[in-house]
Design a protein around this motif. Structure first.
Motif, PDB file in Angstrom:
ATOM      1  N   ALA A 122      55.967  36.774  50.005  1.00 32.43           N
ATOM      2  CA  ALA A 122      55.536  37.167  48.655  1.00 32.43           C
ATOM      3  C   ALA A 122      54.573  38.355  48.702  1.00 32.43           C
ATOM      4  N   ARG A 123      53.653  38.364  49.682  1.00 28.24           N
ATOM      5  CA  ARG A 123      52.725  39.506  49.818  1.00 28.24           C
ATOM      6  C   ARG A 123      53.486  40.787  50.134  1.00 28.24           C
ATOM      7  N   LEU A 124      54.455  40.687  51.030  1.00 23.71           N
ATOM      8  CA  LEU A 124      55.264  41.857  51.367  1.00 23.71           C
ATOM      9  C   LEU A 124      56.005  42.359  50.133  1.00 23.71           C
ATOM     10  N   ALA A 125      56.611  41.463  49.399  1.00 27.54           N
ATOM     11  CA  ALA A 125      57.333  41.862  48.188  1.00 27.54           C
ATOM     12  C   ALA A 125      56.398  42.555  47.206  1.00 27.54           C
ATOM     13  N   GLU A 126      55.210  42.014  47.035  1.00 31.50           N
ATOM     14  CA  GLU A 126      54.245  42.618  46.125  1.00 31.50           C
ATOM     15  C   GLU A 126      53.859  44.025  46.594  1.00 31.50           C
ATOM     16  N   ARG A 127      53.654  44.190  47.887  1.00 29.76           N
ATOM     17  CA  ARG A 127      53.291  45.509  48.433  1.00 29.76           C
ATOM     18  C   ARG A 127      54.412  46.517  48.241  1.00 29.76           C
ATOM     19  N   LEU A 128      55.664  46.023  48.252  1.00 27.97           N
ATOM     20  CA  LEU A 128      56.815  46.903  48.073  1.00 27.97           C
ATOM     21  C   LEU A 128      57.229  47.011  46.604  1.00 27.97           C
ATOM     22  N   ASP A 129      56.471  46.379  45.722  1.00 27.92           N
ATOM     23  CA  ASP A 129      56.788  46.316  44.301  1.00 27.92           C
ATOM     24  C   ASP A 129      58.191  45.753  44.103  1.00 27.92           C
ATOM     25  N   ALA A 130      58.462  44.688  44.819  1.00 28.54           N
ATOM     26  CA  ALA A 130      59.774  44.044  44.789  1.00 28.54           C
ATOM     27  C   ALA A 130      59.629  42.610  44.318  1.00 28.54           C
ATOM     28  N   VAL A 131      60.729  42.021  43.983  1.00 26.87           N
ATOM     29  CA  VAL A 131      60.783  40.608  43.658  1.00 26.87           C
ATOM     30  C   VAL A 131      60.942  39.844  44.971  1.00 26.87           C
ATOM     31  N   ALA A 132      60.237  38.735  45.100  1.00 17.23           N
ATOM     32  CA  ALA A 132      60.448  37.842  46.239  1.00 17.23           C
ATOM     33  C   ALA A 132      61.288  36.674  45.745  1.00 17.23           C
ATOM     34  N   ALA A 133      62.331  36.352  46.482  1.00 17.87           N
ATOM     35  CA  ALA A 133      63.202  35.232  46.132  1.00 17.87           C
ATOM     36  C   ALA A 133      63.544  34.486  47.410  1.00 17.87           C
ATOM     37  N   PHE A 134      63.548  33.162  47.326  1.00 20.14           N
ATOM     38  CA  PHE A 134      63.851  32.395  48.526  1.00 20.14           C
ATOM     39  C   PHE A 134      64.354  31.004  48.177  1.00 20.14           C
ATOM     40  N   THR A 136      64.248  27.084  49.956  1.00 19.31           N
ATOM     41  CA  THR A 136      63.411  26.373  50.922  1.00 19.31           C
ATOM     42  C   THR A 136      64.304  25.626  51.908  1.00 19.31           C
ATOM     43  N   LEU A 137      63.670  24.917  52.799  1.00 16.17           N
ATOM     44  CA  LEU A 137      64.411  24.119  53.763  1.00 16.17           C
ATOM     45  C   LEU A 137      65.087  22.922  53.101  1.00 16.17           C
ATOM     46  N   GLY A 138      64.782  22.683  51.827  1.00  9.19           N
ATOM     47  CA  GLY A 138      65.449  21.630  51.083  1.00  9.19           C
ATOM     48  C   GLY A 138      64.622  20.370  50.937  1.00  9.19           C
ATOM     49  N   PHE A 139      63.818  20.074  51.925  1.00 11.12           N
ATOM     50  CA  PHE A 139      63.006  18.867  51.865  1.00 11.12           C
ATOM     51  C   PHE A 139      61.555  19.165  51.489  1.00 11.12           C
ATOM     52  N   GLU A 140      61.246  20.451  51.279  1.00 13.42           N
ATOM     53  CA  GLU A 140      59.867  20.798  50.954  1.00 13.42           C
ATOM     54  C   GLU A 140      59.820  21.656  49.693  1.00 13.42           C
ATOM     55  N   ASP A 141      58.686  21.583  49.028  1.00 11.91           N
ATOM     56  CA  ASP A 141      58.448  22.432  47.869  1.00 11.91           C
ATOM     57  C   ASP A 141      57.956  23.791  48.342  1.00 11.91           C
ATOM     58  N   PRO A 142      57.995  24.790  47.456  1.00 14.94           N
ATOM     59  CA  PRO A 142      57.421  26.085  47.825  1.00 14.94           C
ATOM     60  C   PRO A 142      55.930  25.939  48.130  1.00 14.94           C
ATOM     61  N   SER A 143      55.406  26.884  48.881  1.00 13.00           N
ATOM     62  CA  SER A 143      53.986  26.891  49.213  1.00 13.00           C
ATOM     63  C   SER A 143      53.165  26.765  47.933  1.00 13.00           C
ATOM     64  N   PRO A 144      52.163  25.886  47.924  1.00  8.48           N
ATOM     65  CA  PRO A 144      51.346  25.715  46.718  1.00  8.48           C
ATOM     66  C   PRO A 144      50.533  26.954  46.353  1.00  8.48           C
ATOM     67  N   SER A 145      50.427  27.908  47.267  1.00 10.77           N
ATOM     68  CA  SER A 145      49.668  29.129  46.970  1.00 10.77           C
ATOM     69  C   SER A 145      50.461  30.120  46.119  1.00 10.77           C
ATOM     70  N   LEU A 146      51.732  29.836  45.864  1.00 14.32           N
ATOM     71  CA  LEU A 146      52.589  30.772  45.130  1.00 14.32           C
ATOM     72  C   LEU A 146      52.889  30.284  43.720  1.00 14.32           C
ATOM     73  N   ARG A 147      52.954  31.234  42.814  1.00 11.12           N
ATOM     74  CA  ARG A 147      53.480  30.958  41.467  1.00 11.12           C
ATOM     75  C   ARG A 147      54.946  31.359  41.501  1.00 11.12           C
ATOM     76  N   TYR A 159      63.826  30.220  44.344  1.00 13.19           N
ATOM     77  CA  TYR A 159      62.467  30.384  43.860  1.00 13.19           C
ATOM     78  C   TYR A 159      62.174  31.876  43.797  1.00 13.19           C
ATOM     79  N   VAL A 160      61.659  32.331  42.663  1.00 11.71           N
ATOM     80  CA  VAL A 160      61.401  33.747  42.441  1.00 11.71           C
ATOM     81  C   VAL A 160      59.936  33.916  42.083  1.00 11.71           C
ATOM     82  N   THR A 161      59.245  34.795  42.789  1.00 12.36           N
ATOM     83  CA  THR A 161      57.834  35.043  42.498  1.00 12.36           C
ATOM     84  C   THR A 161      57.707  36.167  41.484  1.00 12.36           C
ATOM     85  N   ASP A 162      56.558  36.215  40.883  1.00 10.61           N
ATOM     86  CA  ASP A 162      56.273  37.285  39.934  1.00 10.61           C
ATOM     87  C   ASP A 162      56.223  38.615  40.660  1.00 10.61           C
ATOM     88  N   ALA A 163      56.703  39.648  39.997  1.00  9.82           N
ATOM     89  CA  ALA A 163      56.564  41.017  40.508  1.00  9.82           C
ATOM     90  C   ALA A 163      56.055  41.865  39.353  1.00  9.82           C
TER      91      ALA A 163
END
Length: 166
Positions: A122-134, A136-147, A159-163
């Motif tokens: 997500a940090r890389l995507a933000e630095r590149l002014d890009a959308v981050a999309a991913f 997960t492994l299926g058994f876990e939720d996205p990192s709690p640090s991300l919106r 899962y798509v982060t804000d850009a």
């Protein structure tokens, strides 16, 4: 991931990439140069290159990175890079295997991306002014640090982060 699931994910990534970037990480081209398609950067491609293969077959440009050398489809550019290092690099765009006159990275994508790689992605995507999309492994939720916004793509959850500019 089956071909149909890969196609569904690839179609959603293409939709995200098609949005017009307006941020400073976008490299402007001077006329009469033809604007090249935005790039989808796949993080940790591993042995799963089906989404990249579908994107390339549909005419999109894909760059893949992983921490170990990987075999990727011919039209996919590959670099052995760590997303943590790239996210903190002074010039992440210059570290990627793309020419200086290439257009910007529009989407930073990770398939089955473990929680420990999601914040750096997500940090890389933000630095590149890009959308981050991913996914997960299926058994876990996205990192709690991300919106994130959850998008259902067939049986998968993307899962798509804000850009800022998208």
């Amino acid at each position: 991931m089956t071909r149909s699931r890969s196609t569904a994910i690839a179609n959603k990534l293409a939709e995200l990439a098609a949005r017009e970037p307006t941020g400073s990480a976008h490299v402007e081209q001077s006329p009469p140069t033809v604007q090249k398609a935005p790039i989808v950067l796949e993080i940790g491609i591993g042995r799963r290159s089906e989404v990249a293969r579908v994107l390339v077959a549909d005419g999109h440009r894909v760059v893949a990175i992983d921490v170990v050398d990987r075999s990727v489809p011919d039209a996919v550019a590959f670099a052995r890079l760590d997303v943590h290092d790239l996210a903190t690099s002074p010039s992440p765009l210059q570290a990627l295997p793309i020419a200086a006159d290439e257009s910007s990275v529009a989407v930073v994508f990770g398939q089955n991306l473990p929680a420990e790689l999601q914040p750096a992605t997500a940090r890389l995507a933000e630095r590149l002014d890009a959308v981050a999309a991913f996914t997960t492994l299926g058994f876990e939720d996205p990192s709690p640090s991300l919106r994130v916004e959850r998008r259902t793509v067939g049986p998968e959850t993307l899962y798509v982060t804000d850009a800022p500019s998208r």
